[in-house]
Design a protein around this motif. Sequence first.
Motif, PDB file in Angstrom:
ATOM      1  N   GLY A 265     104.730  36.866  -3.126  1.00 36.16           N
ATOM      2  CA  GLY A 265     103.933  35.866  -2.206  1.00 36.16           C
ATOM      3  C   GLY A 265     103.201  36.623  -0.999  1.00 36.16           C
ATOM      4  N   ILE A 266     102.626  35.686  -0.230  1.00 40.38           N
ATOM      5  CA  ILE A 266     101.311  36.320   0.904  1.00 40.38           C
ATOM      6  C   ILE A 266     101.897  35.748   2.177  1.00 40.38           C
ATOM      7  N   THR A 267     102.450  36.677   3.184  1.00 39.71           N
ATOM      8  CA  THR A 267     102.932  36.140   4.430  1.00 39.71           C
ATOM      9  C   THR A 267     101.892  35.298   5.144  1.00 39.71           C
ATOM     10  N   GLU A 268     102.141  34.353   5.595  1.00 35.40           N
ATOM     11  CA  GLU A 268     101.134  33.452   6.524  1.00 35.40           C
ATOM     12  C   GLU A 268     101.438  33.710   8.097  1.00 35.40           C
ATOM     13  N   VAL A 269     100.530  33.807   8.799  1.00 34.66           N
ATOM     14  CA  VAL A 269     100.710  34.167  10.303  1.00 34.66           C
ATOM     15  C   VAL A 269      99.721  32.905  10.975  1.00 34.66           C
ATOM     16  N   LYS A 270     100.513  31.727  11.401  1.00 32.90           N
ATOM     17  CA  LYS A 270      99.637  30.625  12.080  1.00 32.90           C
ATOM     18  C   LYS A 270      99.877  30.413  13.539  1.00 32.90           C
ATOM     19  N   ALA A 271      99.182  29.665  14.289  1.00 33.28           N
ATOM     20  CA  ALA A 271      99.378  29.267  15.653  1.00 33.28           C
ATOM     21  C   ALA A 271     100.567  28.069  15.624  1.00 33.28           C
ATOM     22  N   PHE A 272     101.000  28.211  16.922  1.00 38.59           N
ATOM     23  CA  PHE A 272     101.971  27.164  17.246  1.00 38.59           C
ATOM     24  C   PHE A 272     101.153  25.694  17.125  1.00 38.59           C
ATOM     25  N   THR A 273      99.840  25.717  17.493  1.00 38.70           N
ATOM     26  CA  THR A 273      99.031  24.588  17.606  1.00 38.70           C
ATOM     27  C   THR A 273      98.980  23.857  16.223  1.00 38.70           C
ATOM     28  N   GLU A 274      99.395  24.768  15.056  1.00 39.32           N
ATOM     29  CA  GLU A 274      99.323  24.201  13.752  1.00 39.32           C
ATOM     30  C   GLU A 274     100.251  23.037  13.520  1.00 39.32           C
ATOM     31  N   LEU A 276     102.373  21.854  16.772  1.00 37.10           N
ATOM     32  CA  LEU A 276     102.602  21.552  18.166  1.00 37.10           C
ATOM     33  C   LEU A 276     101.351  21.176  18.808  1.00 37.10           C
ATOM     34  N   ASP A 277     101.222  20.053  19.723  1.00 40.27           N
ATOM     35  CA  ASP A 277     100.133  19.775  20.323  1.00 40.27           C
ATOM     36  C   ASP A 277      99.914  20.642  21.383  1.00 40.27           C
ATOM     37  N   LYS A 278      98.863  20.833  21.945  1.00 42.11           N
ATOM     38  CA  LYS A 278      98.632  21.856  23.208  1.00 42.11           C
ATOM     39  C   LYS A 278      99.485  21.516  24.438  1.00 42.11           C
ATOM     40  N   ASP A 279      99.319  19.911  24.846  1.00 43.46           N
ATOM     41  CA  ASP A 279     100.102  19.641  25.779  1.00 43.46           C
ATOM     42  C   ASP A 279     101.593  19.824  25.573  1.00 43.46           C
ATOM     43  N   ILE A 385     116.000  20.722  26.489  1.00 49.56           N
ATOM     44  CA  ILE A 385     115.830  19.758  25.289  1.00 49.56           C
ATOM     45  C   ILE A 385     114.243  19.675  25.123  1.00 49.56           C
ATOM     46  N   LEU A 386     113.508  19.964  26.257  1.00 45.53           N
ATOM     47  CA  LEU A 386     111.994  20.202  25.864  1.00 45.53           C
ATOM     48  C   LEU A 386     111.744  21.547  24.884  1.00 45.53           C
ATOM     49  N   LEU A 387     112.472  22.489  25.051  1.00 41.00           N
ATOM     50  CA  LEU A 387     112.379  23.671  24.157  1.00 41.00           C
ATOM     51  C   LEU A 387     112.912  23.296  22.913  1.00 41.00           C
ATOM     52  N   LYS A 388     114.038  22.642  22.544  1.00 45.00           N
ATOM     53  CA  LYS A 388     114.640  22.189  21.543  1.00 45.00           C
ATOM     54  C   LYS A 388     113.946  21.546  20.608  1.00 45.00           C
ATOM     55  N   GLU A 389     112.864  20.358  21.322  1.00 50.21           N
ATOM     56  CA  GLU A 389     112.051  19.588  20.386  1.00 50.21           C
ATOM     57  C   GLU A 389     111.046  20.538  19.798  1.00 50.21           C
ATOM     58  N   MET A 390     110.514  21.311  20.630  1.00 51.40           N
ATOM     59  CA  MET A 390     109.479  22.175  20.078  1.00 51.40           C
ATOM     60  C   MET A 390     109.902  23.130  18.867  1.00 51.40           C
ATOM     61  N   MET A 391     111.411  23.888  19.225  1.00 53.76           N
ATOM     62  CA  MET A 391     111.762  24.552  18.151  1.00 53.76           C
ATOM     63  C   MET A 391     112.075  23.930  16.836  1.00 53.76           C
ATOM     64  N   THR A 392     112.688  22.509  16.981  1.00 47.67           N
ATOM     65  CA  THR A 392     113.116  21.729  15.761  1.00 47.67           C
ATOM     66  C   THR A 392     111.723  21.414  14.862  1.00 47.67           C
ATOM     67  N   LYS A 393     110.501  21.387  15.515  1.00 50.95           N
ATOM     68  CA  LYS A 393     109.315  20.886  14.700  1.00 50.95           C
ATOM     69  C   LYS A 393     109.023  22.212  14.233  1.00 50.95           C
TER      70      LYS A 393
END
Length: 682
Positions: A265-274, A276-279, A385-393
Motif C-alpha cells: 500500500g501507499i501511505t497517504e498524507v492529508k490535511a486536517f481540513t479533509e 474538519l472545517d477550518k473554523d 470536549i472541543l479537542l475530543k470532538e475533533m480527534m474523534t472525527k
Amino acid sequence: MENVEFELTYAALKMFGKQLYSNVGSAIAELVANGIDAGAEEVYVAINVIDKHNATVEILDNGAGMTYADIKEHYIKIGYNKRKNTSIGHNKMLGRKGIGKLAALYLSDCFSIVTKNSQQNQMHWKLDVTGMQDETKPILKDVGLSVPENLICKAMWEKQMQGTYIFLENVDFERFGEKGFEALESRLSNFFLYDELGVKININIATKKEEIGKFKEIKKKTAFKNMVCIYTDDIDEFNKREKIIGNTYELPYENKLGDNKKFVGITEVKAFTEILDKDEIEGKYKNISYKLKGWIGVHSSIDKDVAENNDSRYLKNQFYNPNQLRVYVRNKLGMNNMLEHLGIARAFGNYIEGEVVFDILDDDELEDIATAGRQDFDSQDDRFILLKEMMTKLGNSLVSKRQKVADEIKKVRKEEDNYISANAKAIYKRELHKEIEALTDYNEESKAAFETVLVNKIEGNPKLEPKAQYTVFLSHASKDSMISDCIYYYLKSLGFNGDLSDKQCEIFYSSSGMDSENLEPLSKVIRDAIIAKNNDILFLASKNFMNSPFCLFEGGAAWATRAIDEYKIMAMNYNDIPTFLTNGKSEIVLGMVEEKDFELDAKKYNDFILVLNRLINHLNKNREIRGEQTVDLLSKVIFPDKVQLSREKKAETDYMDQTVLEYWNTYIRDNAKTYIKENSLK
C-alpha cells in the motif's frame, strides 16, 4: 492567638511523589523540564546502572542557575505558580504548579542540587530522607562545594559558567532490562516537542564501564513508514521533516495454499481540513485564540515484526506501546494517551498514533484544568470536549482508511484463492480423465458418461476443493541417504521447496532419514505424507531398506492405500525390492555392487532421468495451480554407440545433463568406497 501554618511532612511529600509520577521516564522528564524552564539550551541525562540496585541519575543543564533566594523562596515551596516568577525572563515556561522537584523524591531518597548563577556563585544542597520518620520535616542542607568524583557529568559541570546539576543516588533499576532502557529513551523522546523548543537533550545510559560518557541526542522515533494514512495541520512542513509522501508499506497475508504473500500500500498524507472545517481547527474560546496543530495517523500493522519490517523505528514491548494519541501544551506532554476518551471501539482503533498540540488547554489567562501530575486534563472542561470532538472525527476517518485496506487485502486474497481453485480443479479433472481411461471393465461410452457426472459434481459444488499442494516423499533407510540426498538437493536446485520447517515444503525424507527432533511423530508423517493423495512416493529399496522397520512400515502403508502406479521404486539391486510393493511390476534397478557400478552410464542415466522427471512433473502441478512458470523436464538421451563415441572422441557423460551428472558424482559416485565398505557389498 497566633495563626497556624500548614506544614508538609516527609510522609506527605513521599505520597505526593508516588501519586504524581507513574514511571521513571515521566519523573526524569519533569527534572529535565525544570532545566528548560530555567532557560537551558542543552540538557544532559546520565544514568549509571552498572549496579542496578544502587544506580545514579544525573541531570545537568546550562540554564540560569539559582541564587540562595531562588532556593529559599521558590524551590522548597511545593505548589506555586512558576510562571509568575519573571526573574528568569523566560516567557514560555513549561511548568506551572511548582511541583516538579517532587520527581526527585519519586526516584530516590537521597539527591543533591548543585547550582551556579551568572555570578558563578556555586551552592551544593542535599536532601537525604533515608530512614526518615513520616512525621519529620525534610531539610535541604548546605553541604559545601565538593561534587563526588564518580559522577559522569562532573567534568562537564566544572567547565560550565552557570546552570544546575542534580544527581540522585541509590536509584533502583532492578526491573529494567535492555528493552526497558530502550523504552525509557522513547518515553523521554515523547515528553517534549524538541524542534519547537529548540533545546538539545542528550542521554547516556551506562550498563557497563565502557559505555560511561557516551552521550547521544534524544530523537523522536515515530514509525511513519508503517502508516496507512496521516492527517496533519501543514502537509508541506510535515513532509519536509518526515519525507513520507510516496512511501510504501507491506502487509503479509496467506492464500488458501498457505503461501506467504504481501499486500503493498501507499501511505497517504492529508490535511486536517479533509475531515474538519477550518473554523473547527482554529477559533476563539472566551476571546482567546486557539489552533489545532500536529499530526495523527493509523498504523498498517501493530504486529511487532511486520511493523518493524515497514519501519525499523517501530518500538513495542512490555515497557512501551507507541500506539497513543499524545496531547502537548506549550511543547510539553500534557496527556499521554487521549485515545481512551474517544470511544473508537472498532478493531483498528488501537492502531492510531498521534501528537497534537492544543495550547489553549493550558493558557495562563484561563483556569488550570491539568491534573496535579500534569499528565491529564479535566475531561468535562469545554476546551477538552472541543479537542475530543475533533480527534474523534479524525480517528474515525483513520479507522475507516485502515478498514478499507483490510477489505482490499480480503478481495485480493479471494481472487487469488478462486484462481488457485480453478487451476486445482483443472488438474484434478485431467488426472481423473487419466484414471478413468485406465479402467478396463467399462466401454468408452460408459467411461465418458462417468467422467461427465464427476466433473459436473466438481464444477457445481463450490465447497468441493481438490487438494492443491503436491508433494514428494523419499522413503529410504538412513544408510542410503547418499541417493536421497542427490535427488533432494537436485530438486531444491531447481527451485522446489525443501525446507522441512516450512509448511509449504514440497520434498521431504522418510522418518528414518529426517531429523526427528524437529518433526512431528511418525504416525502423523505417514498419515499426512504417505496416505495423502497428492503426494508422490519414491521408495529407495536396498538391504538397509529391508532391515528398517520404519521403511517397511511406510511401504506397508503405501501398499494398503495406493494403486501400484501411485508410487515408484528405485532399487540398488532387484532382490532388494519388497515383493508386496512391486506386485510383479518392473521397477528401476541400479545394479550397484562394485565401485565401477556407481559410475553414471547411459542406462542408469536414462533410468535416473525417468525418476527425476516423474517427480518434477508432479511438483510442477503446484506451479500450474499458482499460475507460475513450470520447471522444464529433462530430455531422454539417445546415446551414440561405442564406435560413434570413439570417432567423435567423446564419452557418454558428454551427452548427459551436466548438472544432473554433477549431483550424481558428488553425492553418489564420490561416496562409493565408503558405502561399499559400510554395507559390506563386497
